[in-house]
Write a protein that holds these residues in place. Sequence first.
Motif, PDB file in Angstrom:
ATOM      1  N   GLN A 103       0.751  -1.136   0.020  1.00  0.00           N
ATOM      2  CA  GLN A 103       0.019  -0.033  -0.034  1.00  0.00           C
ATOM      3  C   GLN A 103       0.915   1.125   0.032  1.00  0.00           C
ATOM      4  N   HIS A 161      -5.627   5.137   1.277  1.00  0.00           N
ATOM      5  CA  HIS A 161      -6.485   4.606   2.241  1.00  0.00           C
ATOM      6  C   HIS A 161      -7.161   3.447   1.447  1.00  0.00           C
ATOM      7  N   CYS A 168      -6.657   0.130   1.710  1.00  0.00           N
ATOM      8  CA  CYS A 168      -6.333  -1.279   2.323  1.00  0.00           C
ATOM      9  C   CYS A 168      -7.301  -2.472   1.890  1.00  0.00           C
ATOM     10  N   CYS A 219     -11.397   4.611   1.678  1.00  0.00           N
ATOM     11  CA  CYS A 219     -11.631   3.596   2.829  1.00  0.00           C
ATOM     12  C   CYS A 219     -12.877   2.804   2.397  1.00  0.00           C
ATOM     13  N   HIS A 270      -8.121  -0.946   9.653  1.00  0.00           N
ATOM     14  CA  HIS A 270      -7.287  -1.353   8.572  1.00  0.00           C
ATOM     15  C   HIS A 270      -7.680  -2.692   8.148  1.00  0.00           C
ATOM     16  N   ASP A 324      -0.477  -7.865   4.825  1.00  0.00           N
ATOM     17  CA  ASP A 324      -0.865  -6.551   4.899  1.00  0.00           C
ATOM     18  C   ASP A 324      -0.135  -5.467   4.137  1.00  0.00           C
ATOM     19  N   CYS A 359       0.732  -2.520   4.332  1.00  0.00           N
ATOM     20  CA  CYS A 359       1.640  -1.761   5.186  1.00  0.00           C
ATOM     21  C   CYS A 359       2.835  -2.410   5.182  1.00  0.00           C
ATOM     22  N   ARG A 417      -1.782  -1.895  17.762  1.00  0.00           N
ATOM     23  CA  ARG A 417      -3.037  -2.497  17.172  1.00  0.00           C
ATOM     24  C   ARG A 417      -3.499  -3.767  17.769  1.00  0.00           C
TER      25      ARG A 417
END
Length: 125
Positions: free
Chosen positions: A6, A11, A13, A38, A80, A91, A93, A112
């Motif tokens: 990402q 945004h 994800c 999102c 997320h 993931d 990220c 998280r």
Amino acid sequence: MTHYTQLPNSHNCGQIAVAAFLGIPVEEVIRVVGHSHCTTTRELVSALRILGAECPDRLQRTPDGPCLMKVRDTRKSGWHWVAFGGGSVYDGCLPHAVSFTNYLLYCRDTNRRVTSYLPVRVYDA
């Protein structure tokens, strides 16, 4: 599953998690969702079904095999999405997929937590 990275300050994800789970281009998921920002659970459920996967309408509190996981950062608002399957978490990220155990350690160390799961089933034609 395919790992996608990402871009910082993006945004998308949810779209990345669906693409990683299904092994399809992120652009295809963005086209189906209709935007690249999102996403809600409802939008991801709809996209998964359009793309040929089966999933329940609502998130679950316990994992049940391959799924999308909703992750909450306890220091800020929002959530997320990541993909989980075959013992690995994808993931966007992170630079690569990691084991579920290592992902939970990463979450602990970065404030998280995984809050819920969306089981996904894909059947070969």
